[in-house]
Motif scaffolding. Sequence first.
Motif, PDB file in Angstrom:
ATOM      1  N   ASP A 149       7.555  -9.048  22.770  1.00  0.00           N
ATOM      2  CA  ASP A 149       7.908  -7.771  24.178  1.00  0.00           C
ATOM      3  C   ASP A 149       9.365  -9.508  24.792  1.00  0.00           C
ATOM      4  OD1 ASP A 149       6.822  -5.825  24.173  1.00  0.00           O
ATOM      5  OD2 ASP A 149       5.191  -6.642  25.541  1.00  0.00           O
ATOM      6  N   ARG A 150       9.059 -10.206  24.927  1.00  0.00           N
ATOM      7  CA  ARG A 150       9.830 -11.238  25.063  1.00  0.00           C
ATOM      8  C   ARG A 150      11.018 -11.147  24.267  1.00  0.00           C
ATOM      9  NH1 ARG A 150       8.642 -15.902  27.390  1.00  0.00           N
ATOM     10  NH2 ARG A 150      10.166 -15.473  29.141  1.00  0.00           N
ATOM     11  N   LEU A 151      10.986 -10.877  23.295  1.00  0.00           N
ATOM     12  CA  LEU A 151      12.113 -10.586  22.260  1.00  0.00           C
ATOM     13  C   LEU A 151      13.071  -9.553  22.583  1.00  0.00           C
ATOM     14  CD1 LEU A 151      10.664 -12.420  18.626  1.00  0.00           C
ATOM     15  CD2 LEU A 151      12.347 -13.685  21.053  1.00  0.00           C
ATOM     16  N   ARG A 152      12.383  -8.510  22.759  1.00  0.00           N
ATOM     17  CA  ARG A 152      13.362  -7.130  23.054  1.00  0.00           C
ATOM     18  C   ARG A 152      13.670  -7.297  24.445  1.00  0.00           C
ATOM     19  NH1 ARG A 152      13.041  -3.043  21.753  1.00  0.00           N
ATOM     20  NH2 ARG A 152      12.162  -2.407  23.869  1.00  0.00           N
ATOM     21  N   SER A 153      13.375  -8.223  25.446  1.00  0.00           N
ATOM     22  CA  SER A 153      13.814  -8.394  26.870  1.00  0.00           C
ATOM     23  C   SER A 153      14.783  -9.587  26.863  1.00  0.00           C
ATOM     24  CB  SER A 153      12.703  -8.901  27.710  1.00  0.00           C
ATOM     25  OG  SER A 153      12.526 -10.487  27.198  1.00  0.00           O
ATOM     26  N   VAL A 154      15.266  -9.832  25.638  1.00  0.00           N
ATOM     27  CA  VAL A 154      16.365 -10.971  25.983  1.00  0.00           C
ATOM     28  C   VAL A 154      18.128 -10.602  25.394  1.00  0.00           C
ATOM     29  CG1 VAL A 154      14.595 -13.004  25.902  1.00  0.00           C
ATOM     30  CG2 VAL A 154      16.091 -12.579  23.465  1.00  0.00           C
TER      31      VAL A 154
END
Lengths: 318, 275
Positions: B110-115
């Motif tokens: 999720d973090r990767l998709r929000s950066v």
Amino acid sequence: MLAVEIDNIHKSYGDTKALDGLSLTMPQGSVLGVLGPNGAGKTTTVKVLTTLITPDRGSALVDGIDVVADPDKVRARIGLTGQYAAVEERLTGRENLEYIARLFHMPAAEGRSRARELLQRFDLVEAGERVVLEYSGGMRRRLDIAMSLIARPSVLFLDEPTTGLDPRSRLSMWELIEELGSEGTTTFLTTQYLDEAEALADSIVVIDRGQVIASGTADELKDRIGGDRLVVTIANADNLGRAAEALAGLATGAIETASVDRQLLIPIKAGGGVLPRAIRSLDDAQCEVIDVELRRPSLDDVFLTLTGKTANDDEEIR
Amino acid sequence: MTSPETLEVGKRARQAVPTGPEWLLRDAWTEATRHLRVIPRNPELIAFATIQPIMFVLLFVYVFGGAITAPGYSDYNQYLLPGIMAQTVVFGSATTGVGLAEDLSKGLVDRLRSVPMQQSAVIVGRTLADLVKNTFTFVIMLVVAFMVGFRFEGSLFQALVATVLLLLFSYALSWVQALVGLSVKSVEAANSLGFLWMFPVTFVSSAFVPTETMPNWLQPIAENNPFTRVTNAGRALYNGLPADGAVVEAFAWSLAIIGVFAVLSFRKFRQTTAR
Ligand SMILES: Nc1ncnc2c1ncn2[C@@H]1O[C@H](COP(=O)(O)OP(=O)(O)OP(=O)(O)O)[C@@H](O)[C@H]1O
Ligand SMILES: [Mg+2]
């Protein structure tokens, strides 16, 4: 400009309407507390705003940028701390921060100095050289938030940042969020804890079943369910009527009685010596008093009034 | 309103939304280093990556080596070892699926998709890391093979082409494994499924015995198995035998697999993570 502007978004998973026409706005430089029970749609809202999912209908803007049309631009200006810690467990705290800095395409030197700064600030300097696998839950959360702040986001999203923390870590997390808020970090904070929203947020939005059911400051929400109440317990249920008569002069509304509990609920205006006056009146009326309690409305009461259930009523297993 | 804050945000927003292949590579390498960094800290991983190729070579060579002869080769080992090398690097691709399933099961994705990174770099980075790991395995295997008597019977250049081919094929299968890892729901399933299909693929082939020795109905399957094509090409090159178009065909197979499964994996990644 508004930091967040959601207009009538819908999102369904099969038959489940996770978001059902939710609208809200949040000004820059404020902390918005999004309060709701399990399954209310908090995480779904955060996921829409952080470009993780696309809504079926409706529009959502972050800093005026459409999350569906321009996800990359939105990503460049947000920080996300999801409900589940998003850290690379096999790397150290420092490596995690430098890694995220690289993904934000920050120059290596800037990434390193920013990482150092955040480790200091989040009290992780020593832990920074250890792999995250060895961290406690609270340390993980702190690292998680530090990672969200690496590129100085314009809007920070915190999805239930204290869920699963022990009371001490929870308190230090509160201090941290308070500090960020007072520095002007625009924060979108979701929580199931009523006291948390009250303590940290400038304004609160209560959501349930994918809709906003109330919004305002904590005080405004409390006003909606009426002011303070006096809860009186007397020794003999037969005297309830006489006690109600005696206290009528203090009440600002209708007095409720509960004979099983031998209790009276009296809406009052706090202050002005209500408590001693109530006891004196009861004494004069020859009612033996067991307990008198001044009850200020909590957000729990707000929730109960608005939804007809307590915040943690429906234990939902996903 | 031009407060320093808005200026800063604006500047970052410009530099943080890069597109183009060089950014994909940069992000992919960031991802690859995330995986590679942890290897030295994991003694079991290194031990496994080292022992497995050694064990494979010794087991096959000493168990089967004496029993079978391969016509046209100076020694059965010259026939067998390229097959073992091919199988070992193919098995090495399983970590791609397991690794991706693991990433998906954690919040990190999720973090990767929000950066503002190139999303496909998550998979590209994983496959690159596994390619590096497989190259390490391959080198060890080559050393052990030499110790039990294996020789390059063609030119050094041919041996180099054979090595590149086998590694490229293992890279191609990493993309198949990527799709497997992204499609299943758990790390355990990725692990079992990832290994399951590799057994028929590597055994119904020319890797260990010439396909002519198989039952008639099985022969065409084994013969047309891309793994057979790659093994044959590699084997011919290591032995300095005429390879005809086999080498070109083997490279073509590898590239085609990468192309098809990369497209499928990217799509699957978008589907599974956008929920
Ligand atoms: N990926 C999904 N697939 C199916 N249903 C989902 C999915 N995500 C959320 N839901 C459903 O949508 C509703 C809202 O979920 P959401 O996660 O937004 O709630 P929440 O307010 O964050 O709850 P919690 O406090 O438990 O985290 C729930 O009924 C949930 O079961
Ligand atoms: Mg949630």
